[in-house]
Scaffold this motif. Structure first.
Motif, PDB file in Angstrom:
ATOM      1  N   ASP A 134     -37.662 -95.735 -15.684  1.00 25.11           N
ATOM      2  CA  ASP A 134     -38.067 -95.460 -14.300  1.00 25.11           C
ATOM      3  C   ASP A 134     -37.662 -96.652 -13.443  1.00 25.11           C
ATOM      4  OD1 ASP A 134     -39.233 -93.125 -15.122  1.00 25.11           O
ATOM      5  OD2 ASP A 134     -41.303 -93.833 -15.002  1.00 25.11           O
ATOM      6  N   GLY A 135     -37.757 -96.500 -12.134  1.00 23.33           N
ATOM      7  CA  GLY A 135     -37.398 -97.645 -11.287  1.00 23.33           C
ATOM      8  C   GLY A 135     -37.479 -97.303  -9.826  1.00 23.33           C
ATOM      9  N   HIS A 136     -36.666 -97.981  -9.043  1.00 21.41           N
ATOM     10  CA  HIS A 136     -36.590 -97.645  -7.625  1.00 21.41           C
ATOM     11  C   HIS A 136     -35.206 -97.961  -7.088  1.00 21.41           C
ATOM     12  CE1 HIS A 136     -37.486-101.939  -7.057  1.00 21.41           C
ATOM     13  NE2 HIS A 136     -38.513-101.769  -7.851  1.00 21.41           N
ATOM     14  N   ALA A 137     -34.850 -97.267  -6.004  1.00 18.11           N
ATOM     15  CA  ALA A 137     -33.535 -97.423  -5.394  1.00 18.11           C
ATOM     16  C   ALA A 137     -33.710 -97.559  -3.889  1.00 18.11           C
ATOM     17  CB  ALA A 137     -32.664 -96.211  -5.705  1.00 18.11           C
ATOM     18  N   ASN A 138     -32.630 -97.947  -3.227  1.00 22.94           N
ATOM     19  CA  ASN A 138     -32.710 -98.116  -1.771  1.00 22.94           C
ATOM     20  C   ASN A 138     -32.367 -96.785  -1.091  1.00 22.94           C
ATOM     21  OD1 ASN A 138     -31.908 -98.599   0.938  1.00 22.94           O
ATOM     22  ND2 ASN A 138     -31.658-100.768   0.473  1.00 22.94           N
ATOM     23  N   PRO A 139     -33.361 -96.151  -0.447  1.00 28.13           N
ATOM     24  CA  PRO A 139     -33.116 -94.807   0.113  1.00 28.13           C
ATOM     25  C   PRO A 139     -32.031 -94.780   1.190  1.00 28.13           C
ATOM     26  CG  PRO A 139     -35.345 -95.572   0.654  1.00 28.13           C
ATOM     27  CD  PRO A 139     -34.740 -96.603  -0.229  1.00 28.13           C
ATOM     28  N   PHE A 140     -31.913 -95.864   1.969  1.00 27.63           N
ATOM     29  CA  PHE A 140     -30.891 -95.887   3.020  1.00 27.63           C
ATOM     30  C   PHE A 140     -29.496 -95.854   2.398  1.00 27.63           C
ATOM     31  CE2 PHE A 140     -34.661 -97.807   4.800  1.00 27.63           C
ATOM     32  CZ  PHE A 140     -34.797 -97.081   5.972  1.00 27.63           C
ATOM     33  N   HIS A 141     -29.329 -96.624   1.303  1.00 22.86           N
ATOM     34  CA  HIS A 141     -28.024 -96.640   0.646  1.00 22.86           C
ATOM     35  C   HIS A 141     -27.741 -95.334  -0.070  1.00 22.86           C
ATOM     36  CE1 HIS A 141     -26.535-100.510   1.652  1.00 22.86           C
ATOM     37  NE2 HIS A 141     -27.597-101.144   1.193  1.00 22.86           N
ATOM     38  N   VAL A 142     -28.770 -94.734  -0.686  1.00 21.95           N
ATOM     39  CA  VAL A 142     -28.553 -93.480  -1.411  1.00 21.95           C
ATOM     40  C   VAL A 142     -28.096 -92.388  -0.436  1.00 21.95           C
ATOM     41  CG1 VAL A 142     -29.693 -91.639  -2.720  1.00 21.95           C
ATOM     42  CG2 VAL A 142     -30.131 -94.041  -3.302  1.00 21.95           C
ATOM     43  N   VAL A 143     -28.788 -92.290   0.700  1.00 19.78           N
ATOM     44  CA  VAL A 143     -28.410 -91.279   1.689  1.00 19.78           C
ATOM     45  C   VAL A 143     -27.018 -91.583   2.251  1.00 19.78           C
ATOM     46  CG1 VAL A 143     -28.951 -90.376   3.993  1.00 19.78           C
ATOM     47  CG2 VAL A 143     -30.743 -90.557   2.263  1.00 19.78           C
ATOM     48  N   ASP A 144     -26.752 -92.846   2.495  1.00 24.16           N
ATOM     49  CA  ASP A 144     -25.436 -93.252   2.996  1.00 24.16           C
ATOM     50  C   ASP A 144     -24.349 -92.864   1.991  1.00 24.16           C
ATOM     51  OD1 ASP A 144     -23.736 -94.572   4.859  1.00 24.16           O
ATOM     52  OD2 ASP A 144     -23.723 -96.372   3.595  1.00 24.16           O
ATOM     53  N   ALA A 145     -24.636 -93.075   0.709  1.00 26.57           N
ATOM     54  CA  ALA A 145     -23.662 -92.764  -0.337  1.00 26.57           C
ATOM     55  C   ALA A 145     -23.378 -91.256  -0.377  1.00 26.57           C
ATOM     56  CB  ALA A 145     -24.182 -93.236  -1.695  1.00 26.57           C
ATOM     57  N   TYR A 146     -24.431 -90.451  -0.321  1.00 25.57           N
ATOM     58  CA  TYR A 146     -24.245 -88.997  -0.316  1.00 25.57           C
ATOM     59  C   TYR A 146     -23.495 -88.539   0.940  1.00 25.57           C
ATOM     60  CZ  TYR A 146     -26.916 -87.453  -4.403  1.00 25.57           C
ATOM     61  OH  TYR A 146     -27.321 -87.185  -5.677  1.00 25.57           O
ATOM     62  N   ALA A 147     -23.881 -89.084   2.090  1.00 26.91           N
ATOM     63  CA  ALA A 147     -23.279 -88.642   3.348  1.00 26.91           C
ATOM     64  C   ALA A 147     -21.793 -88.993   3.376  1.00 26.91           C
ATOM     65  CB  ALA A 147     -24.011 -89.269   4.529  1.00 26.91           C
ATOM     66  N   LYS A 148     -21.460 -90.209   2.909  1.00 26.63           N
ATOM     67  CA  LYS A 148     -20.048 -90.607   2.913  1.00 26.63           C
ATOM     68  C   LYS A 148     -19.234 -89.724   1.959  1.00 26.63           C
ATOM     69  CE  LYS A 148     -20.257 -95.417   4.398  1.00 26.63           C
ATOM     70  NZ  LYS A 148     -20.651 -96.760   3.953  1.00 26.63           N
ATOM     71  N   ALA A 188     -19.963 -86.699   1.038  1.00 27.21           N
ATOM     72  CA  ALA A 188     -19.895 -85.351   1.613  1.00 27.21           C
ATOM     73  C   ALA A 188     -18.845 -85.303   2.721  1.00 27.21           C
ATOM     74  CB  ALA A 188     -21.269 -84.954   2.157  1.00 27.21           C
ATOM     75  N   ARG A 189     -18.805 -86.354   3.543  1.00 29.86           N
ATOM     76  CA  ARG A 189     -17.817 -86.404   4.634  1.00 29.86           C
ATOM     77  C   ARG A 189     -16.397 -86.365   4.080  1.00 29.86           C
ATOM     78  NH1 ARG A 189     -20.684 -90.543   7.422  1.00 29.86           N
ATOM     79  NH2 ARG A 189     -21.941 -89.444   8.965  1.00 29.86           N
ATOM     80  N   ARG A 190     -16.189 -87.091   2.975  1.00 27.11           N
ATOM     81  CA  ARG A 190     -14.844 -87.083   2.372  1.00 27.11           C
ATOM     82  C   ARG A 190     -14.453 -85.682   1.914  1.00 27.11           C
ATOM     83  NH1 ARG A 190     -16.540 -92.080   0.047  1.00 27.11           N
ATOM     84  NH2 ARG A 190     -17.051 -91.027  -1.914  1.00 27.11           N
ATOM     85  N   LEU A 191     -15.462 -84.861   1.604  1.00 26.32           N
ATOM     86  CA  LEU A 191     -15.193 -83.485   1.180  1.00 26.32           C
ATOM     87  C   LEU A 191     -15.196 -82.525   2.370  1.00 26.32           C
ATOM     88  CD1 LEU A 191     -17.431 -83.498  -2.042  1.00 26.32           C
ATOM     89  CD2 LEU A 191     -14.934 -83.516  -1.984  1.00 26.32           C
ATOM     90  N   GLY A 192     -15.258 -83.064   3.568  1.00 27.68           N
ATOM     91  CA  GLY A 192     -15.113 -82.231   4.760  1.00 27.68           C
ATOM     92  C   GLY A 192     -16.396 -81.842   5.478  1.00 27.68           C
ATOM     93  N   VAL A 193     -17.551 -82.302   4.987  1.00 28.64           N
ATOM     94  CA  VAL A 193     -18.816 -81.951   5.643  1.00 28.64           C
ATOM     95  C   VAL A 193     -18.902 -82.654   7.002  1.00 28.64           C
ATOM     96  CG1 VAL A 193     -21.342 -82.140   5.498  1.00 28.64           C
ATOM     97  CG2 VAL A 193     -20.002 -81.561   3.451  1.00 28.64           C
ATOM     98  N   VAL A 194     -19.411 -81.926   7.986  1.00 26.49           N
ATOM     99  CA  VAL A 194     -19.568 -82.492   9.328  1.00 26.49           C
ATOM    100  C   VAL A 194     -21.057 -82.781   9.564  1.00 26.49           C
ATOM    101  CG1 VAL A 194     -19.392 -81.976  11.808  1.00 26.49           C
ATOM    102  CG2 VAL A 194     -17.557 -81.287  10.240  1.00 26.49           C
TER     103      VAL A 194
END
Lengths: 364, 382
Positions: free
Chosen positions: B147-161, B163-169
């Motif tokens: 178990d552990g913890h992660a930085n939510p701002f970075h996780v969302v940033d990672a997913y959003a980036k 997704a954007r590379r795959l064409g998501v707006v």
């Protein structure tokens, strides 16, 4: 839970004047002051004030501070808490503070925020080297703690703070290598500029810091000239050796408490940043919460004192004190503010205040 | 703003961004994410950032277990240019009451069956894991080192980036004002910046998911609940795991840069959208944390904030289509642990929507369970 009628946050010129004015009309006042001695920036201002006698012209800042403090301390209606840092304003109206390592809760009926302003920083490579200070911080270091910051200073900014602190550094026997100013002209009063020029200190307008350098602490800075679009002109670099750099590049209103209190805020460049929207009597959009001094727009100590008085009178009047004389006192304070803001600097402030009041373009 | 889309996802937090990525990864084109403010501005950016597998219901435990595997590989998988700061220092769940201790035995049995590396530990064993833990009155604890913890701002940033590379707006500062439905089918989304025609809407608006569902006349069994948190000054690293006590309503972790983040649940919290901070919270959390981790009594606070849990009746998520509104999906009711189960939740729903085989039966998260009275009551929530 500590109860009080009016809580004043900040014991600088605005806060002390607010407290006196409100107490004279009969209100109970509590002042929270983060420092161990109230007076705000006055405690280190060894220079004489200009302007009208009503705002203590001819007296030195430290004397004015002492006088304002005596005035509140001699009034039994005012309680002064030094070494007490305000921590927050909550939605239930409770204000919290840290005092004697304790979390203190205060329930005031009115709040006057007079938290002042903080010095702005400047972006350039190595701006975190030890030896780089705010000019106001150096003034505190010298005039309050009695410590000189170093041997040779580069002053950045030729507004009044930059000029006055340069002169006080010279008085303390510190060499001032130069005063540089990004604008094409000197921002402060000519009388201050002339004094340091006579002492042989060059004032270089249209100049800025390109970078600072030094191994463990500051050793010098590369400065350069700016063109009319404020862009560096290549080839104009100069190396200035200095172990101290003072940044006197303006102040930002300390508005954190206003934001937390939910006051409506507006960005007004003429007032140096985001400031709370307020009416003529300095009441913000949160009913019962007033502002005074630099927190409501950066100006001078003189106008901060009058604003403090106006906020104090208005807060006391809203509690039912001084119904007979308060309106007259408010009118007098407003007239004094108008007079103080009549010069060219005052015009800029007035434009900002008109924008804040939503009266752009109106005659003032 | 574009006028048509294949899918409109409402909400730019953990669930919305992960959902956008997983759908785009499966070849779906023309996906738009609409967000009322900026990415991560809602519950995700305000959460306690924990990632734990030690749950009391199989559903939560599987989603979390499989999500941990995703967090472990996330920097690489999403080709992230920064670091999501996933620190697997474990979770130490402390039992200060007999009832908790009994529950923990049941939980551990379930978790072990699911292959989660968890152990029951004695009070002394717990103190070996967290030397500054107060073990007075402690019955025992459970510990899972992955178990552990992660930085939510970075996780969302990672997913959003990704997704954007795959064409998501991504359309930020765009608030949904209505959903168009014709003949029982979703036709489009109305926003403050224009309308988008779409046959598929994914409601990932967390605490606002109920408001979105109301726009199509459906009453989602959710309520918002404020949870407050604070962060301290950074100090030397001294605490590996997240420490939790359900009976003292507390969670407390030390981030990789040294700050402690902690929160307590307030049983008297009203059901509303208020996210102001309170001074009572500071005093409550201080008392609770000092009772469990006395060494923190002299640490200085830097900041407090609050966010909203989207509470479902059984503290398990709702992953389903709204009845009688074809094309209207809702992913909500995460009850305060949407961040940690987000990665696999998005996979599960994307598998269902694109017709792939689901890695677990999605029906277990259906809305129907409330009508049938078959709740997945989760006993282990702070």
């Amino acid at each position: 839970m500590k109860q009080t009628e009016i809580l004043v946050v900040g014991g600088g010129p605005a806060g002390l004047c607010a407290a006196s004015a409100a107490a004279e009309l009969g209100a109970d006042v509590l002042i929270l002051e983060r420092d161990s001695k109230p007076g705000g920036q006055l405690v280190k201002q060894t220079h004489k004030f200009f302007g009208s006698k009503k705002q203590y012209a001819g007296d030195r800042g430290i004397q004015i501070g002492d006088f304002l403090l005596e005035q509140v301390e001699s009034n039994p209606k005012v309680e002064v808490w030094p070494d007490a840092t305000c921590l927050g304003i909550y939605e239930d109206g409770v204000v919290t503070a840290e005092k004697d390592d304790k979390h203190i809760k205060i329930k005031p009926e009115r709040i006057i925020i007079a938290t002042g302003a903080a010095e702005k920083a400047l972006m350039f490579p190595n701006n975190d080297l030890p030896g780089i200070y705010g000019a106001g911080a150096v003034q505190t270091l010298m005039n309050v703690a009695g410590v000189v910051p170093g041997k040779r200073v580069l002053m950045v900014g030729a507004g009044n703070i930059g000029l006055i602190v340069s002169y006080q550094l010279l008085q303390a026997g510190v060499e001032v290598a130069a005063v540089i100013e990004a604008a094409p002209h000197i921002g402060g009063y000519l009388v201050h500029a002339s004094k340091i020029r006579r002492a042989g200190v060059p004032i270089l307008t249209s100049h800025t810091v390109k970078e600072a350098y030094g191994n463990d602490t500051l050793e010098g800075a590369i400065i350069c000239r700016l063109d009319e679009k404020w862009q560096p002109i290549p080839g104009t670099e100069q190396d200035i050796k200095a172990d101290v750099m003072c940044l006197a590049v303006g102040l930002s209103p300390l508005t954190e408490l206003c934001w937390q209190a939910g006051c409506k805020m507006k960005y007004i460049a003429e007032l140096s940043g985001h400031v709370p929207v307020r009416n003529e009597y300095l009441e913000t959009t949160r009913p019962g919460l007033y502002v005074a001094g630099d927190v409501s727009g950066v100006e001078e100590a003189s106008s901060a004192m009058v604003e403090g008085r106006l906020a104090g009178i208005s807060a006391a009047l809203s509690l039912g004190y001084g119904k007979d004389k308060a309106p007259q006192l408010q009118a007098e304070a407003l007239a004094e503010l108008k007079e103080l803001r009549s010069g060219p600097t005052g015009e800029k402030i007035m434009n900002g205040i008109m924008k804040l009041l939503g009266k752009e373009g109106a005659a003032c | 703003m574009q006028k048509t889309a294949n899918t409109v996802i409402i909400g730019g937090g953990m669930i919305g961004c992960a959902m956008a990525y997983e759908l785009a990864l499966r070849g779906m084109k023309d996906i738009v994410v609409v967000e009322k403010e900026y990415l991560c501005s809602g519950a995700t950016g305000r959460c306690g950032a924990g990632v734990r597998q030690q749950w009391g219901t199989e559903t939560n435990a599987i989603l979390a277990r499989d999500s941990v595997k995703r967090f472990e590989q996330m920097n690489e998988e999403l080709e992230y240019d920064k670091d999501i700061e996933f620190k697997q220092g474990g979770y130490l769940l402390c039992a200060y009451t007999e009832a908790e201790w009994t529950q923990f035995h049941k939980n551990v049995e379930l978790q072990k069956r699911l292959g989660i590396p968890v152990e029951l530990v004695t009070p002394e064993g717990a103190r070996e894991i967290v030397p500054h833990l107060n073990i007075d009155g402690l019955y025992g604890a459970t510990f899972c080192g992955t178990d552990g913890h992660a930085n939510p701002f970075h996780v969302v940033d990672a997913y959003a980036k990704a997704a954007r590379r795959l064409g998501v707006v991504f359309e930020t500062y765009t608030e949904v004002t209505g959903i168009k439905v014709e003949n029982g089918k979703v036709k489009g989304v109305e926003t403050t910046r224009g309308d988008i025609a779409t046959p598929l809407v994914i409601n990932a608006a967390n605490y606002a998911a109920g408001l979105i569902c109301k726009m199509v006349g459906f009453d989602l069994p959710l309520y918002p609940q404020r949870h407050q948190a604070l962060v301290t000054e950074p100090v030397e690293p001294m605490q590996g795991p997240m420490v939790i006590s359900f009976s003292r309503r507390l969670y407390c972790q030390q981030t990789p840069h040294g700050s402690f983040i902690m929160g307590v649940g307030d049983p008297h919290e009203p059901k509303d959208f208020n996210i102001n901070s309170s001074w009572e919270f500071l005093e409550d959390v201080s008392r609770q944390v000092i009772s469990v981790l006395p060494i923190l009594k002299n640490i200085r606070l830097v900041r407090q904030w609050s966010g909203l849990y989207d509470m479902s009746p059984d503290a398990n998520p709702i992953l389903d289509q709204v009845p009688e509104v074809e094309g209207m999906w809702v992913l909500a009711g995460f009850s305060g642990h949407g961040f940690m189960v987000g990665p696999q939740t998005a996979v599960l729903v994307a598998q269902k929507i694109t017709g792939e085989e689901c890695f677990m039966p999605i029906e277990r998260f259906s809305l129907d369970r409330f009508r049938r009275g078959e709740l997945l009551l989760e006993p282990s929530v702070v």
